[in-house]
Each structure stands twice: as structure tokens, then as C-alpha cells.
Design an enzyme around this catalytic site. Structure first.
Site, PDB file in Angstrom:
ATOM      1  CD1 TRP B 158     -52.656 -18.287  -2.401  1.00  0.00           C
ATOM      2  CD2 TRP B 158     -52.201 -19.731  -4.028  1.00  0.00           C
ATOM      3  NE1 TRP B 158     -52.612 -17.419  -3.671  1.00  0.00           N
ATOM      4  CE2 TRP B 158     -52.293 -18.366  -4.503  1.00  0.00           C
ATOM      5  CE3 TRP B 158     -52.160 -20.859  -4.581  1.00  0.00           C
ATOM      6  CZ2 TRP B 158     -52.180 -18.340  -5.775  1.00  0.00           C
ATOM      7  CZ3 TRP B 158     -51.776 -20.577  -6.108  1.00  0.00           C
ATOM      8  CH2 TRP B 158     -51.644 -19.251  -6.558  1.00  0.00           C
ATOM      9  CG  HIS B 174     -56.355 -15.769  -4.318  1.00  0.00           C
ATOM     10  ND1 HIS B 174     -55.506 -16.374  -5.191  1.00  0.00           N
ATOM     11  CD2 HIS B 174     -57.414 -16.581  -4.216  1.00  0.00           C
ATOM     12  CE1 HIS B 174     -56.008 -17.525  -5.386  1.00  0.00           C
ATOM     13  NE2 HIS B 174     -57.334 -17.540  -5.055  1.00  0.00           N
ATOM     14  NE  ARG B 200     -52.991 -16.236   0.861  1.00  0.00           N
ATOM     15  CZ  ARG B 200     -52.124 -15.573  -0.085  1.00  0.00           C
ATOM     16  NH1 ARG B 200     -50.899 -15.631   0.288  1.00  0.00           N
ATOM     17  NH2 ARG B 200     -52.600 -14.781  -1.050  1.00  0.00           N
ATOM     18  CD  GLN B 214     -54.766 -10.891  -2.153  1.00  0.00           C
ATOM     19  OE1 GLN B 214     -55.728 -11.167  -2.644  1.00  0.00           O
ATOM     20  NE2 GLN B 214     -53.480 -11.360  -2.184  1.00  0.00           N
ATOM     21  CB  VAL B 257     -52.070 -13.972 -14.930  1.00  0.00           C
ATOM     22  CG1 VAL B 257     -53.325 -13.013 -14.632  1.00  0.00           C
ATOM     23  CG2 VAL B 257     -51.091 -14.149 -13.989  1.00  0.00           C
ATOM     24  CB  ALA B 311     -56.246 -10.279 -13.334  1.00  0.00           C
TER      25      ALA B 311
END
Lengths: 808, 347
Positions: B158, B174, B200, B214, B257, B311
């Protein structure tokens, strides 16, 4: 990471085409970003044999080469300094498509036979640049002697380079061999790693050859001393593979270290041992004040938290990042000390950040390399060096490994696969997939024990094992189900609902919603700043407290906005270049300093209108948009939100002093509106005479909004009466209306101003406001007598409160 | 002249006059002249009393009969003339229906807002609550609690815009920080979606913006599985792109995740066969997803052995681009009215 397919294929034969394999690997987590076919355009280019080289009769710098490739035998005129009889070369025939060797940018040209200084040249012997292999155009490309003459060059040199994006969790696949292991696992084919001889049989050398003073940052360090080295160019095949992998060839020693790093993932470094004080290595933290000139010729200041490789006296390399110039391998080097080591990932990362240095080595160390990779990489590099430099030999090997790392066992229930995936996997599929990836799985009574190899530091939890099995078996097997179980009732966020309602109201008022960048600069903020450095619009803050970005994308816009108006003005200006009128709004956050950790992010609506009221048309009402156009829109929004606003004259540094109002609901300021000062409008590049702007705070509005309640439908006909009220010019209309409403009492259900008159029929300095008042009673029809009484009361209240008189 | 003759003559005259009445006004004048308070029929009937006694019954009956006859005739004639009159007025009132209409002034919601509202509605039907979070975030929520430690290269994925502050503050990279914020304040079951702006440090081009939107999705409960993730995303794809759409998972890495995937929808334009829009692959990438990482669950005090969750993250502009064929992401913050106007009708 660029992976030449032929290199990969040395270690695994998957039976798949490069594209098929790239797809399989992509689906399993190694994303192929780009596939480059080397030699796809090499029609009419063959491996040729130089039979003869003769002087050009008409030019000193040119030669005539007779080159044979199968049935073709051509005379080629060339100026290449390095051509010689007996070479294998790339021979292009007429019609071949080649890159222009003299062009800065890649430009393709079709080769035509030509006459050069009176001699006909029927083809061309190509440089690497002309073939698109590299930028090398000094001379022709000379192929290995064993290259089969006459075959198409693509068969000998053609390749496919697959460029993979290696996600930061993967260290095991950050090498050709690692990717080959993945490919072997996915296609269930055997892996054939290259020969990496064990060097432990070699002489140990002096006892103090390697000392690790900081084992916490260097778990392992191996040094292999090789003498009899002749530094020179690398063999063709190695140079070409490095080029394809995107690494520039330097010399045979450096090339071997890079080659092995690409192949195994283990960075290596070669020192000229003669330039190491006492010819030995000390791995330690840098001492205060120490510096090093690194290979990129930067003088770098070291600090005691940085790990260095030192000789007996001074640092000679920054561990895991870059070597130093002083001990660099040069053409004179004959004895090298080859380093294969493991460094702490966090230390390499921290040092790299502090020195603003990233290298092919550091990006690998940062991910946590396997300590047990060290001897294989050292062995492989040694094998290559001994092969490339005949007469060289290993004179000492020292592998210091203070912090041994062993594979660990991970124990989990087999049911975990079903719990996370939502489907049962077959035991044999799971065990097979894990074994092929190099795990040693063992299943007993639904308890799965997995021995995790040391090159998989990313696998620490049962969920990791689930992913490993699932990605090999393939995610296509997953069914699509919806979550079961209870859920709380879905509630709509009140602020979101309000914003949605406001948005729709504004759209109904003819405005277009915009989305603007949140960063602004001094130039945008200055017109909204007063003498006391209070800045903003509806919300004003102390300019010194404005929230700043440390690294704004645009250096002239480092501030988080406290108002949406400047952004909207910029958008208005750019649209007015091609529109006659604009009505724009945005619903977004204002970032206000809060004194807390996070700023106060207030949801606000900004509205800017400017230009002609209506576009040209049969029904167009001519005229420029003004204060009242915007006020009507603001009123619509506030009505929609369920509040009753009061508009009170106000001032603001950016607003016209006589056309600005703050909007109050109770005592709360919910909005500010007014026409922009012309100089402010001009500063934003807007030429319209009037630029009405408004900002409304939705958070405040939400607190004040009253739900609809007590709705009744009137059963009796309303009565309407008109009142012309004469008051002094300076009395604001809102005061007159307030007085009118007070006098009319609860029976007045509607009050509308329909005319303003100034003229001969009323005294100088006064104006007449004409209102139509609607009277209704919930329980009866109103009588004339009743209305007469109300009229009298209105007259009285007007007189008292605003000095008004009824004209009719 | 006898009474009868008198009345006959009156009737003939009146009838003739009525036939001559060309318009409604003449007819009304006729009614006044004959049947009005001073009309001759009325006057006749009023005069009956002064006739000789023997004539009175006849005169009364015949006079009243005549009044009824004439009233009837008048009504017929009036109706005819009124209908005629209406037609004439309508004919005179005709317009050129091909002229442009009077336009109501209407703006448009930004395509990003439209997409967020649509997604919010779709997910509401699936039991997901829409919530919002701060755009200026602490590194703890933006990174640390999402299993992205400062000393790991995953943090470099990121490109972050930092906010001047004594602690580490960032513009959120995010919408994922809300995962931790929501779970910290609620107990399972959790089902939320989080739309919003993200930032970003990234050079702008046709497919990159430094500010974009998002939508994060999070479901945590007992027995939440990756198949549920696939089903939920399949439902989303079908709501957005048509009832026969399919979702494909590809293994990918996101620190928060495990297992992690990126997901793609088969191209609606070519039905997955491969075309210009999907660049020949048959698939269009929609976003990243996976099962909530056990360390994320632990970080907010959930027991990862007891609870599992999924997610996912969607790029709003990307979806809008896929839906509307926009080919440059910079158009969304460009706010050119010639662009925005095209979204006046619901997408």
C-alpha cells in the site's frame, strides 16, 4: 520476477506450453503479469557459420563475411569489429524483421539486400540489439560453438519469458527453482534441482576466517574461498539467461552470484579477498561514525543498529543490501571470498529504509529467507565458478551457523478444511497436494500433522495449510452457498439516508453531483481566510491547526480541506469553459482538527452555481443565477431534512458583504450561503458576475431534523387573504414575516410573499411587502368576523414589532 | 285570432328562430326572448288570467304544452351548439406537438454515489448493514490490526499517504480498517459493508487514481465458509451483471485473509468466450477476498477456533467502469458535466 521458460524447464517438465503453465501458476497464486515471446519475430534468421572473412575492397572499416546456414550461403558486408571465421552467428536473410540497431527506441525494419561501397550484401549478421535481446550493438552476437548451424535461430535461442508478480508473503517462490517446485506440485511431475555439491569436504581455512559477533541479526554465514580465478566475460548462455531475466551481465564472478540468486533465491556476494584486511570476515553491528562507499558509489553513513560485513578493520558490505567498492571484484582479482549468508529480515528492512536502498538481495532477505538454503546456493555457485574458470579451486570453506533452524510440525483437525472451505476434501487429495509442495503430512484419527519445511516461513497456522491444499486442488471445486444463521435486522444509517435524500433533492433542483479530491493548497484556502488566520467556510478553523499531509501526491496541495467550496469552484471554472451555466454540488467530509487522535470528519454539502439560469430554449428564463436561485435550493434541502431555517445576514471574507446569510435552526448554524466576492471568483478563474455558494452541515442537520408527526388532513375549506405591509426599507423581510405569523396565530397555515413594491404610492424610504396568508381551522369553517379579528391583531403586532402598516 | 292560432303562430316563429340560431349566444338570447322571465311564452302564460273565462283552460294547457315543447327544442339545440362550440375552441387551441417540451431542470447523482447506493441495497437484501468509517486512520487500524506489521514487506503493497501527526496517521489505503472497528464494538454475527473513499500515493493514469472508492464486506459467525463467500459474490455479480453470471476464485495474497483469493466475474459481453472488453480472457477481475485471517480475529478478541468469517473488497469506480464502459478512471473526479450528464438516467 522474470522467468525464462527454458531455464525453468531444466528443473521440471510439466508437458504444458508456457501459456498453459503460466495460467496454472496464476490460478494457484503466482500471477503471471506478462508473457514475452523471445524470437517470435525471428522469421528468416538462422544459426550461421562464418566460413571466411575478407577485407572489403572499397572500405577499410568493412569486411566481407561468407556465412553459411544450411542451404543458404551468403556474402555479408559488415562493420562489426568482432566477426571472425569459424564463429557461429545469427544470420538474417532478406525479408527478416529486425530492430534498428541505431535507433534509440525499439523500431522494427525489414531487411533488404543492398549494395555497400560496390559490394552486394545479401543478408546481415545480427547484434543482440537487432534481435531485441538487449541493447548491445557494439558488435555482432557470437553464439556458442555447439550451436547447430542452419537451424532457425528461434529453435536455438528462442524462449518465453514469464513475468510473475511474487506477492510479499512468498519467499519460497522467489526463484526459478521455487517456481519450478510449484509447477511440479501443480502438475504432479518430479522436480530435478541442479547440481549443488556439498563443500564440507573442503579445507576449513583459518579458524578466524568468519566471526559472527551479532548472531541475533546473522543466523548463518558461510564463506567459500576460491583462488585461481580469472575475471572475464561470462559464457554466452549465462549472459543470455541473465539478460532474459532482466539482470545486466558484469563479469563471470558477479554473474555467477546473480545467476544463483535468481535460480535459488539466495543472494550471494563475492569479495576480492586480497582487499579484505587480514583476509577475514567479521559480521557485526556498525560502529558509531563508520561509513562505507557502497557499490553504487554512494558514501553511506552507518549507525550501530545496522548490520555490516566487516574485515579486520572496517565495514566492507552492508549486510543483505550491498557490497562496498573497496573489496569489489575487479579484473585483477584472482582470489575471492564467496559469501552465502542469512540475515534477520527485520534488520535488513530497517537498514534499507534508513539508507533508502532496495536491492535484489534486500527484497529477498526482507521476506525471511531459509537459513538452510545457504550451503546449496554456495555449492551451486562454486560448481559454476569452477566450471567457468578452469584452474580455479576451493581453498577454504567456513560455514558458521549459530542459530540452527529445523522444520516444525503443525497439528490441526482435518475438519478444519471443511470448516473454512464449506466442503469436504478427500484425504488423499489433501495429503497428495501437501506432499507435492514439500510438506510432510501425516493423518491419524482426523488429526493432521504437517511437517513444514524451513523454506515455508509463511505457513504457521491451520488456515495456511488449508490454503496450500485448496490452491493445488483448485478453487473451482468450491460450491456457491449463502451464509446461514441468524442476523440482526438491517438498519439504514440515518446520516446515509439523509445524504441520499439531500442528494436526490439537489438533483431535482437541477444540480449535478461531483466527487472531488480532498487535498487543497494555500492558493485555494487563502480567499477563505480572514485577518486572524481563521480559515474555512461554514466551519472555520485556526489556519495553524489545519490537517497536513506529510507526502501529498501534489506538493502544492498538502492540506485536508475544511470546506468543499474551493474544489467546487475549480470544477465550476473548468466546466464554464464549455457551459453557459453550472449547478454543482458535493456531499463529502470536512476534516476539522479535533484535539483527539483522529480529526472530526463532518459530513457537509457544498453547492456552487454560476452562469445563466437556463440553457437556451423556448421556455428559457433569461438571467444569471443569483443568491435567490441558490437560496431556494438550500430551502428545498432544509425542507427535505425537516427543519425550519432562519436566514440571518452575515459576513465572510470570501462573500459579498451585502449578499451573505448564515442559516440558523434554533441556535445552531447549519449552513452558510452567499454570493462570492467578484475578486474571489476571479481568483478561481470564474468570470460570472454572481457566483452563489452554500455549505450545509449534514451531521448538525441530522441532530435537528424532526420526524414527521401529527399529520392531519384539513376538512374545511381554507380562506385566503392578502396583506400589503408597508415598512421601513431597512427592516428585513424575515422580521416582517415573523411578525405577520405571530399576529396571525395558529390559524395561519401558509404565508407566501408575492410582491415587493417601492414607488409613488408609498412614502420614500419605505417598501410594501405583499403576503398571501392561508387560514385554516381543523374543526370549523372560518367566519368573516373571525378573520376580521385576526386582521386587526395582525395590524397591531406589525405596528408594534416592525413599525408596519397594512395598506389593504 | 283564436288563442290556439296565436300559440301556433308563436310556436312556428320560435321554431324558425331557433333553427336560425348559429351559435350558443344566439341560442341563449332565444331562450331569454321566449322562455325567460320576460319572454313571450312566459308573458302569454302570465296573461291567461286576463282572458275570458271560457278560454282560460285551453290557453293554460296549450301555453304550458308549448313551453315544454320549446324548452325541449332549446335543450336539443343548445347541446348541439355547445358541442360544436367546444370542438371549435379545441381546434383553435391546437399546438405543434413536435415542438420541444418544457424541460424540468434535473441534475444527476454521481455514478459513484449511484453505485454505492445500489450495492448498499443489494447487500441489505443479503442481510448486510451499511456502515461508514473514518478516512483519516491510525496505522493500528489501517495496518497493524489487519496483520500488516510495520517490519514486513507486505506493508509496502500500500503506497500510503501520511498525515502529519505525533502518532502514525494515514489517509486510509482501503476500507478494511472498519473490519476491526466493527468487530471491536460488536459480537458475532457480523454482516456489514463499508463503502467509502480510499487513498494511495500513486501516480494518476487511465487506470490509477490517488483517490478512489471501495466497498468492504465482512461476515463473521460460526460456520461461515469460503463457499458462502463464493455464493455471496455470485449473488452480487448476478444482481449487477445478469442472472447467469459466474464467479471465479484465484489464489492471491492479502495479509488480512487466509485463504486469500481475487475474484473475477465471467464477461457478460461475450459470456466468457473472450472479447475485447475482457482482453480475451473471458473474465473480469472484481476485487480481493478471503477468509478473515485468524490473527485479525484474535486481534479484536474473537476466538478463531469458534468463529470464522469472510471479507471482500470491491473497487467502486472499477464496477462503474465495467457497467458503463468508462475507460478512464480519472473521469470520476474530473467532474466534467459532459460526463456527469450521461448518468442522469439510472445506470
Amino acid at each position: 520476477m522474470r522467468v525464462p521458460f527454458r531455464w525453468l524447464s531444466e528443473f521440471v517438465d510439466t508437458g504444458l506450453t508456457p501459456r498453459e503453465l503460466a495460467h496454472r501458476l496464476t490460478m494457484a497464486g503466482l500471477e503471471a503479469e506478462k508473457i514475452e515471446e523471445i524470437g517470435a519475430g525471428w522469421d528468416k534468421v538462422f544459426v550461421g557459420h562464418v566460413d571466411r572473412v575478407e577485407r572489403h575492397p572499397g572500405a577499410d572499416r568493412l569486411v566481407l563475411a561468407t556465412v553459411r546456414a544450411g542451404e543458404h550461403c551468403l556474402t555479408v558486408v559488415t562493420g562489426a569489429p568482432n566477426i571472425a571465421a569459424g564463429q557461429k552467428v545469427a544470420l538474417a536473410l532478406a525479408g527478416a524483421r529486425l530492430f534498428d540497431g541505431h535507433s534509440e527506441t525499439p523500431t522494427l525494419k525489414t531487411l533488404k539486400p543492398g549494395t555497400i561501397r560496390g559490394v552486394r550484401s545479401e543478408g546481415m549478421v545480427c547484434s543482440e540489439k537487432e534481435l531485441g535481446l538487449s541493447d548491445e550493438h557494439e558488435g555482432i552476437m557470437v553464439l556458442e560453438a555447439e550451436a547447430p548451424g542452419g537451424v532457425p535461430l528461434a529453435d536455438w535461442l528462442g524462449d518465453t519469458v514469464i513475468e510473475f508478480e511474487i506477492t510479499p508473503n512468498l519467499v519460497h517462490a522467489f526463484s526459478i527453482l521455487g517456481i519450478a517446485r510449484e509447477a511440479a506440485a501443480l502438475t504432479d511431475q518430479p522436480l530435478h534441482p541442479p547440481d549443488a555439491p556439498n563443500l564440507t569436504a573442503a579445507p576449513a581455512g583459518p579458524a578466524n576466517l568468519v566471526e559472527i559477533e551479532a548472531p541475533d541479526l546473522c543466523p548463518r554465514y558461510s564463506a567459500t574461498v576460491i583462488d585461481g580465478i580469472t575475471v572475464g566475460p561470462s559464457p554466452e548462455w549465462m549472459r543470455r539467461r541473465l539478460e532474459l531475466a532482466g539482470v545486466r551481465s558484469i563479469n563471470n564472478v558477479v554473474d555467477v552470484t546473480n545467476y544463483v540468486m535468481l535460480e535459488w533465491g539466495q543472494p550471494l556476494h563475492a569479495f576480492d579477498i586480497d582487499n579484505l584486511a587480514e583476509g577475514r570476515i567479521v559480521v557485526r553491528r556498525a560502529r558509531p561514525g563508520e561509513t562505507i562507499q557502497s557499490l553504487d558509489h554512494q558514501q553511506r553513513q552507518l549507525t550501530p543498529d545496522m548490520l555490516v560485513i566487516a574485515d579486520a578493520e572496517r565495514p566492507v558490505a552492508i549486510a543483505g543490501l550491498m557490497g562496498g567498492v573497496a573489496s569489489e571484484v575487479t579484473d585483477e582479482t584472482t582470489t575471492i571470498l564467496l559469501e552465502a549468508a542469512n540475515f534477520d529480515m527485520k534488520s535488513v528492512r530497517a537498514t534499507g529504509r534508513a539508507l533508502k536502498l532496495r536491492t535484489d538481495a534486500s527484497v529477498r532477505f526482507e521476506r525471511g529467507l531459509d537459513r538452510n538454503l545457504v550451503p546449496d546456493a554456495a555449492g551451486r555457485a562454486t560448481r559454476l565458478l569452477l566450471d567457468i574458470c578452469p584452474g580455479s579451486q576451493v581453498v577454504a570453506v567456513k560455514d558458521v551457523y549459530p542459530r540452527l533452524l529445523l522444520p516444525h510440525d503443525l497439528t490441526m483437525s482435518f475438519a478444519e478444511f471443511e470448516r473454512l472451505l464449506g466442503m469436504r476434501l478427500s484425504e488423499s487429495d489433501v495429503l497428495g497436494a501437501l506432499a507435492r509442495l514439500g510438506f510432510a503430512p501425516h493423518l491419524a484419527d482426523d488429526i493432521l500433522t504437517v511437517t513444514v519445511p524451513t523454506w515455508r516461513p509463511d505457513v504457521t497456522l491451520p488456515a495456511d495449510v488449508v490454503e496450500e491444499a485448496a490452491r493445488v486442488i483448485g478453487y473451482d471445486m468450491l460450491p456457491a452457498t449463502l451464509p446461514s444463521g441468524e442476523t440482526a435486522p438491517v438498519r439504514r444509517d440515518p446520516l446515509h439516508l439523509l445524504a441520499q435524500g439531500v442528494r436526490r433533492t439537489l438533483v431535482g433542483c437541477g444540480a449535478f453531483e461531483t466527487v472531488n479530491y480532498v487535498a487543497v493548497g494555500e492558493a485555494q484556502v487563502r480567499p477563505f481566510t480572514d485577518a486572524a488566520n481563521q480559515q474555512g467556510f461554514l466551519h472555520r478553523i485556526d489556519g495553524a491547526a489545519a490537517i497536513r499531509l506529510r507526502n501529498p501526491l501534489h506538493g502544492d496541495r498538502p492540506l485536508l480541506r475544511t470546506t468543499l467550496i474551493p474544489s467546487l469552484l475549480e470544477i465550476a471554472a473548468s466546466n464554464l469553459k464549455h457551459e453557459t451555466g453550472v449547478r454543482l454540488f458535493e456531499i463529502a467530509r470536512a476534516y476539522l482538527p479535533s484535539g483527539d487522535v483522529l480529526p472530526d470528519e463532518r459530513m457537509v454539502v457544498g453547492i456552487v452555481i454560476a452562469g445563466q439560469r437556463e440553457p437556451v430554449g423556448r421556455f428559457a428564463e433569461p438571467g444569471a443565477l443569483d443568491f435567490f436561485d441558490l437560496k431556494g435550493t438550500v430551502e428545498a434541502v432544509l425542507t427535505r431534512a425537516g427543519v425550519e431555517p432562519r436566514f440571518v445576514p452575515t459576513t465572510h471574507p470570501a462573500l459579498h458583504p451585502g449578499r451573505a446569510a448564515v442559516v440558523l435552526v434554533g441556535d445552531s448554524e447549519v449552513a452558510l450561503l452567499g454570493e462570492l466576492r467578484p475578486d474571489v471568483a476571479a481568483a478561481f478563474g470564474i468570470e460570472a458576475d454572481r457566483v452563489p455558494v452554500a455549505e450545509i452541515d449534514l451531521d448538525t442537520l441530522l441532530e435537528l431534523a424532526e420526524p414527521v408527526s401529527g399529520v392531519r388532513v384539513a376538512r374545511f375549506l381554507p380562506a385566503e387573504q392578502d396583506f400589503a405591509i408597508v415598512v421601513a426599507e431597512e427592516i428585513p423581510a424575515s422580521d416582517v414575516e415573523t411578525a405577520l405569523r405571530a399576529g396571525a396565530g395558529p390559524l395561519a397555515s401558509g404565508v407566501a410573499l408575492f410582491d415587493i413594491y417601492r414607488g409613488p404610492q408609498i412614502p420614500q424610504g419605505r417598501k410594501s411587502l405583499a403576503y398571501r396568508v392561508t387560514f385554516t381551522a381543523p374543526d370549523r369553517a372560518l367566519t368573516d368576523a373571525e378573520l376580521e379579528r385576526v386582521r386587526d391583531r395582525i395590524a397591531k403586532v406589525l405596528k408594534q414589532r416592525v413599525g408596519g402598516e397594512l395598506r389593504i | 285570432m283564436s288563442v290556439q292560432e296565436q300559440l301556433d303562430e308563436l310556436r312556428d316563429r320560435a321554431q324558425g328562430e331557433l333553427d336560425d340560431a348559429a351559435d350558443l349566444a344566439a341560442a341563449l338570447a332565444w331562450e331569454k326572448a321566449h322562455l325567460g322571465p320576460k319572454g313571450d311564452v312566459t308573458l302569454f302564460l302570465r296573461g291567461v288570467g286576463s282572458l275570458p273565462t271560457e278560454d282560460r283552460p285551453l290557453a293554460g294547457r296549450a301555453g304550458n304544452a308549448l313551453k315544454i315543447v320549446l324548452a325541449d327544442l332549446f335543450e336539443q339545440r343548445r347541446a348541439t351548439l355547445a358541442a360544436h362550440d367546444l370542438e371549435q375552441r379545441l381546434a383553435a387551441d391546437a399546438i405543434d406537438v413536435t415542438l420541444p417540451g418544457r424541460p424540468p431542470s434535473l441534475g444527476a447523482e454521481h455514478p459513484v454515489s449511484q453505485m454505492i447506493d445500489e450495492l448498499s441495497d443489494i447487500f441489505a437484501l443479503l442481510g448486510f448493514q451499511t456502515v461508514f468509517g473514518p478516512e483519516v486512520e491510525t496505522a493500528r487500524y489501517n495496518f497493524d490490526l489487519l496483520n500488516i506489521p510495520a517490519d514486513h514487506p507486505a506493508r509496502d503493497v500500500w503506497d500510503t499517504i501520511h498525515v502529519e501527526s505525533p502518532g502514525e496517521l494515514v489517509l486510509r489505503t482501503h476500507t478494511s480498517p472498519m473490519q476491526a472497528r466493527v468487530m471491536e464494538t460488536t459480537q458475532p454475527p457480523v454482516r456489514v459493508v463499508v463503502p467509502g473513499r480510499v487513498y494511495r500515493y500513486e501516480a494518476q493514469d487511465a487506470s490509477h487514481e490517488w483517490m478512489f472508492h471501495q466497498l468492504e464486506g465482512l461476515a463473521v459467525d460460526r460456520h461461515i465458509t469460503m463457499a458462502d463467500l463464493k455464493g455471496t459474490l455470485t449473488e452480487l455479480a448476478r444482481q449487477l451483471f445478469g442472472p447467469s453470471r459466474r464467479i471465479r476464485f484465484r489464489c492471491d495474497f492479502f495479509p488480512f485473509v487466509e485463504p486469500g483469493v481475487d475474484f473475477a466475474v465471467d464477461c457478460a459481453l461475450c459470456n466468457g468466450k473472450g472479447c475485447r472488453v475482457c482482453k480475451g480472457t473471458g473474465w473480469l477481475e472484481m476485487g480481493g477476498a478471503g477468509m478473515v485471517h485468524p490473527r485479525v480475529l484474535e486481534g479484536v478478541g474473537y476466538d478463531p477456533a469458534r468463529y470464522s468469517g469472510f471479507a471482500f473488497g470491491l473497487g467502486i469506480e472499477r464496477l462503474a467502469m465495467m457497467r458503463s464502459g468508462v475507460d478512464d478512471v480519472r473521469a470520476f473526479a474530473g467532474n466534467d458535466l459532459r460526463f456527469l450528464r450521461q448518468f442522469a438516467r439510472a445506470a
